[in-house]
Design a protein around this motif. Structure first.
Motif, PDB file in Angstrom:
ATOM      1  N   GLN A 167       1.651  -8.910  -0.985  1.00  0.00           N
ATOM      2  CA  GLN A 167       2.254  -8.027  -1.982  1.00  0.00           C
ATOM      3  C   GLN A 167       2.554  -6.649  -1.385  1.00  0.00           C
ATOM      4  N   SER A 168       1.604  -6.116  -0.644  1.00  0.00           N
ATOM      5  CA  SER A 168       1.769  -4.804  -0.026  1.00  0.00           C
ATOM      6  C   SER A 168       2.905  -4.807   0.988  1.00  0.00           C
ATOM      7  N   ASN A 169       2.978  -5.874   1.778  1.00  0.00           N
ATOM      8  CA  ASN A 169       4.036  -5.966   2.787  1.00  0.00           C
ATOM      9  C   ASN A 169       5.411  -6.056   2.142  1.00  0.00           C
ATOM     10  N   SER A 170       5.509  -6.787   1.027  1.00  0.00           N
ATOM     11  CA  SER A 170       6.802  -6.962   0.366  1.00  0.00           C
ATOM     12  C   SER A 170       7.343  -5.638  -0.141  1.00  0.00           C
ATOM     13  N   ILE A 171       6.474  -4.813  -0.731  1.00  0.00           N
ATOM     14  CA  ILE A 171       6.956  -3.535  -1.251  1.00  0.00           C
ATOM     15  C   ILE A 171       7.188  -2.539  -0.120  1.00  0.00           C
ATOM     16  N   ALA A 172       6.376  -2.591   0.954  1.00  0.00           N
ATOM     17  CA  ALA A 172       6.545  -1.664   2.081  1.00  0.00           C
ATOM     18  C   ALA A 172       7.889  -1.892   2.767  1.00  0.00           C
ATOM     19  N   PRO A 183       6.292   2.078   6.635  1.00  0.00           N
ATOM     20  CA  PRO A 183       5.377   1.182   5.914  1.00  0.00           C
ATOM     21  C   PRO A 183       3.961   1.708   5.757  1.00  0.00           C
ATOM     22  N   TYR A 184       3.452   2.434   6.774  1.00  0.00           N
ATOM     23  CA  TYR A 184       2.063   2.890   6.674  1.00  0.00           C
ATOM     24  C   TYR A 184       1.885   3.910   5.538  1.00  0.00           C
ATOM     25  N   ILE A 185       2.929   4.709   5.280  1.00  0.00           N
ATOM     26  CA  ILE A 185       2.849   5.681   4.177  1.00  0.00           C
ATOM     27  C   ILE A 185       2.836   4.951   2.838  1.00  0.00           C
ATOM     28  N   THR A 186       3.721   3.939   2.703  1.00  0.00           N
ATOM     29  CA  THR A 186       3.729   3.132   1.479  1.00  0.00           C
ATOM     30  C   THR A 186       2.383   2.448   1.283  1.00  0.00           C
ATOM     31  N   GLY A 187       1.836   1.894   2.356  1.00  0.00           N
ATOM     32  CA  GLY A 187       0.542   1.210   2.280  1.00  0.00           C
ATOM     33  C   GLY A 187      -0.568   2.122   1.809  1.00  0.00           C
ATOM     34  N   ILE A 188      -0.622   3.343   2.374  1.00  0.00           N
ATOM     35  CA  ILE A 188      -1.652   4.318   1.972  1.00  0.00           C
ATOM     36  C   ILE A 188      -1.460   4.732   0.524  1.00  0.00           C
ATOM     37  N   ALA A 398      -7.180  -4.095   2.926  1.00  0.00           N
ATOM     38  CA  ALA A 398      -6.187  -5.169   3.122  1.00  0.00           C
ATOM     39  C   ALA A 398      -4.789  -4.722   2.700  1.00  0.00           C
ATOM     40  N   ILE A 399      -4.712  -3.848   1.709  1.00  0.00           N
ATOM     41  CA  ILE A 399      -3.417  -3.334   1.259  1.00  0.00           C
ATOM     42  C   ILE A 399      -2.722  -2.579   2.396  1.00  0.00           C
ATOM     43  N   ILE A 400      -3.475  -1.727   3.079  1.00  0.00           N
ATOM     44  CA  ILE A 400      -2.912  -0.928   4.175  1.00  0.00           C
ATOM     45  C   ILE A 400      -2.550  -1.818   5.355  1.00  0.00           C
ATOM     46  N   VAL A 401      -3.437  -2.741   5.692  1.00  0.00           N
ATOM     47  CA  VAL A 401      -3.180  -3.667   6.811  1.00  0.00           C
ATOM     48  C   VAL A 401      -1.946  -4.521   6.516  1.00  0.00           C
ATOM     49  N   GLY A 402      -1.832  -4.988   5.283  1.00  0.00           N
ATOM     50  CA  GLY A 402      -0.690  -5.821   4.895  1.00  0.00           C
ATOM     51  C   GLY A 402       0.623  -5.071   4.969  1.00  0.00           C
ATOM     52  N   ALA A 403       0.611  -3.793   4.551  1.00  0.00           N
ATOM     53  CA  ALA A 403       1.835  -2.982   4.599  1.00  0.00           C
ATOM     54  C   ALA A 403       2.355  -2.852   6.023  1.00  0.00           C
ATOM     55  N   LEU A 404       1.441  -2.825   6.983  1.00  0.00           N
ATOM     56  CA  LEU A 404       1.808  -2.706   8.393  1.00  0.00           C
ATOM     57  C   LEU A 404       2.190  -4.046   9.016  1.00  0.00           C
ATOM     58  N   GLY A 405       2.026  -5.130   8.234  1.00  0.00           N
ATOM     59  CA  GLY A 405       2.366  -6.459   8.745  1.00  0.00           C
ATOM     60  C   GLY A 405       1.285  -7.037   9.642  1.00  0.00           C
ATOM     61  N   GLY A 406       0.070  -6.487   9.549  1.00  0.00           N
ATOM     62  CA  GLY A 406      -1.019  -6.959  10.393  1.00  0.00           C
ATOM     63  C   GLY A 406      -1.696  -8.213   9.869  1.00  0.00           C
ATOM     64  N   LEU A 407      -2.415  -8.888  10.758  1.00  0.00           N
ATOM     65  CA  LEU A 407      -3.195 -10.091  10.427  1.00  0.00           C
ATOM     66  C   LEU A 407      -2.376 -11.126   9.662  1.00  0.00           C
ATOM     67  N   GLN A 408      -1.140 -11.350  10.102  1.00  0.00           N
ATOM     68  CA  GLN A 408      -0.271 -12.274   9.377  1.00  0.00           C
ATOM     69  C   GLN A 408      -0.789 -13.712   9.378  1.00  0.00           C
ATOM     70  N   PHE A 409      -1.636 -14.052  10.353  1.00  0.00           N
ATOM     71  CA  PHE A 409      -2.180 -15.410  10.365  1.00  0.00           C
ATOM     72  C   PHE A 409      -3.020 -15.671   9.116  1.00  0.00           C
ATOM     73  N   VAL A 410      -3.583 -14.589   8.524  1.00  0.00           N
ATOM     74  CA  VAL A 410      -4.375 -14.734   7.295  1.00  0.00           C
ATOM     75  C   VAL A 410      -3.475 -15.181   6.146  1.00  0.00           C
TER      76      VAL A 410
END
Length: 454
Positions: A167-172, A183-188, A398-410
């Motif tokens: 969800q976080s990545n989609s909006i970022a 993206p990191y600003i949106t995530g924060i 997880a919101i911040i990590v997701g916004a950055l596109g991290g840990l996509q394997f999860v």
């Protein structure tokens, strides 16, 4: 790791193919029949008890008003899928997919109503004095399946980590493409907003969703109606496409690759099943907190959810896409941009993009706030209130990590974990359908005659 994730994908694709579709549709049909087709026989009454009593504070025990509990539940279903998922269904299944989306929504009402009724019937008070409930409680207390209840709760608790990331990545990515914000600003920003609301508990969530959900739904519907109004002469043809191509194949035209009846059914059913979350078991977690004097009354608000999410909002999206003709121009690979393109034909590219970006941002914020609460309730059920605070922090990170596109394997575990949530919930609801029927019969025998006179 690649071999393992590939295995996860294969299992997920299999489960979310025929097995879960058959379980959800078959379960919905079974419940609809066992409950005497109540959603068709008593729809005017249900509408009066919900749309007609939106401002009512309810009576009985509970933490939230019936409408606050409903908007909290609705927040998790009203998301990007309402704007993105419908065009994808049309691109891959043709306009006829919308007919099947409507049909499965009407069937899914039986499931959503049953879940909410059971959520109220088997709820309990926690140490903070708030009412809590959901599948983990009715599986444990109603059926005595303690291990299954723990598996459900653990799977949902972990699934929400992946869900918040997605969800976080989609909006970022949307905000970055529309406004150029990193993206990191949106995530924060999203993480801070979610934290502020989440730390206030279910009462704060109820107050926020009570204001935001109606506002964003009205914003989207009004803007969609403006687009439709500019193309009003195309409305009869759009409905004609929906009903005609639900039962016959449609040949390729422009960017549309063509679709057979099987594709229309498949994508329409998928959109209908996934848009309102009937059978997933999350809604009763929010509804369990409602002030209520009879489980059936809150069950009607579950019906309200399906009507608003699928029959109103998803239909608005479909009509915007069909009346503007963008579905014939944009191919399936870019279907997610159809609504933005449709809006740009009326509002212009800049304003149209801003409207969709704002709506998506509000949808994602409310969705994440509520699913974080759902995750906390699973942690509380499994390990107590102290651990629920730990999981809240995990979700916010997880919101911040997701916004950055991290840990996509999860993210690849999302569908598999969701399947582990859906299967035991639907099976439990089917086993407890007798209890749902008892509650329903009691309401329509004893309270219905009184409520009709009010």
């Amino acid at each position: 790791m690649n071999a393992f994730t590939k295995w996860v994908e294969v299992i997920s694709d299999f489960l979310w193919g025929a097995p879960i579709i058959v379980l959800l549709i078959g379960g919905g049909l079974f419940l609809t029949i066992r409950l005497g087709f109540f959603q068709f026989r008593y729809m005017p009454h249900i509408l009066r008890q919900t749309f007609g009593k939106i401002m009512s504070k309810g009576s009985g025990d509970g933490t939230l008003t019936p409408f606050q509990a409903t908007t909290s539940a609705l927040a998790s279903t009203m998301g990007a899928a309402n704007i993105v998922g419908v065009p994808v269904a049309i691109a891959l299944g043709g306009p006829g997919a919308i007919f099947w989306m409507w049909l499965v929504a009407l069937i899914g009402i039986g499931t959503k109503y049953s879940e909410v009724v059971l959520g109220i019937k088997y709820r309990e008070k926690n140490k903070a004095g708030d009412y809590v409930g959901g599948p983990m409680y009715y599986i444990k207390k109603g059926l005595g399946w303690k291990k299954v209840a723990y598996i459900f709760a653990f799977a949902l608790m972990i699934e929400i980590i992946a869900s918040t990331m997605v969800q976080s990545n989609s909006i970022a990515t949307t905000i970055e493409s529309s406004f150029g914000l990193p993206p990191y600003i949106t995530g924060i920003l999203v993480a801070l907003l979610v934290a502020l609301v989440s730390f206030g508990g279910i009462k704060a969530i109820g107050r926020v969703t009570e204001r935001l959900i109606p506002s964003m739904v009205v914003l989207y519907i009004v803007s969609a109606l403006i687009v439709i109004a500019f193309n009003i002469t195309e409305v009869p043809a759009a409905f004609g496409l929906i009903f005609t191509y639900a039962f016959q194949p449609l040949s390729a035209a422009g960017g549309f690759a063509g679709a057979g009846v099987a594709a229309a059914i498949r994508w329409g059913l998928a959109r209908g099943l996934y848009s309102n979350e009937a059978g997933i078991g999350t809604a009763p977690i929010a509804h369990a907190a409602a002030v209520n004097n009879h489980p059936a009354k809150q069950g009607f608000w579950g019906v309200f959810e399906v009507i608003v999410d699928t029959l109103i909002v998803c239909t608005m999206t479909a009509m915007v896409v069909l009346t503007t003709g963008v579905w014939k121009v944009i191919d399936a690979n870019n279907a997610s941009s159809m609504v933005t393109e449709a809006y740009s034909t009326v509002f212009g590219a800049t304003i149209g993009g801003i409207i969709i970006s704002v709506v998506l941002f509000l949808f994602v914020i409310t969705t994440v706030v509520v699913i974080v609460y759902y995750g906390e309730k699973q942690a509380e059920f499994l390990f107590g209130t102290g651990f629920s605070k730990v999981m809240r922090l995990v979700y916010i990170i997880a919101i911040i990590v997701g916004a950055l596109g991290g840990l996509q394997f999860v993210w690849k575990f999302l569908d598999l974990l969701l399947a582990i949530v859906v299967v035991p919930n639907v099976i439990a609801v089917l086993f407890l359908s007798g209890k749902v029927r008892e509650v329903t019969n009691d309401y329509f025998t004893n309270l219905y005659p009184i409520e009709r006179k009010k």
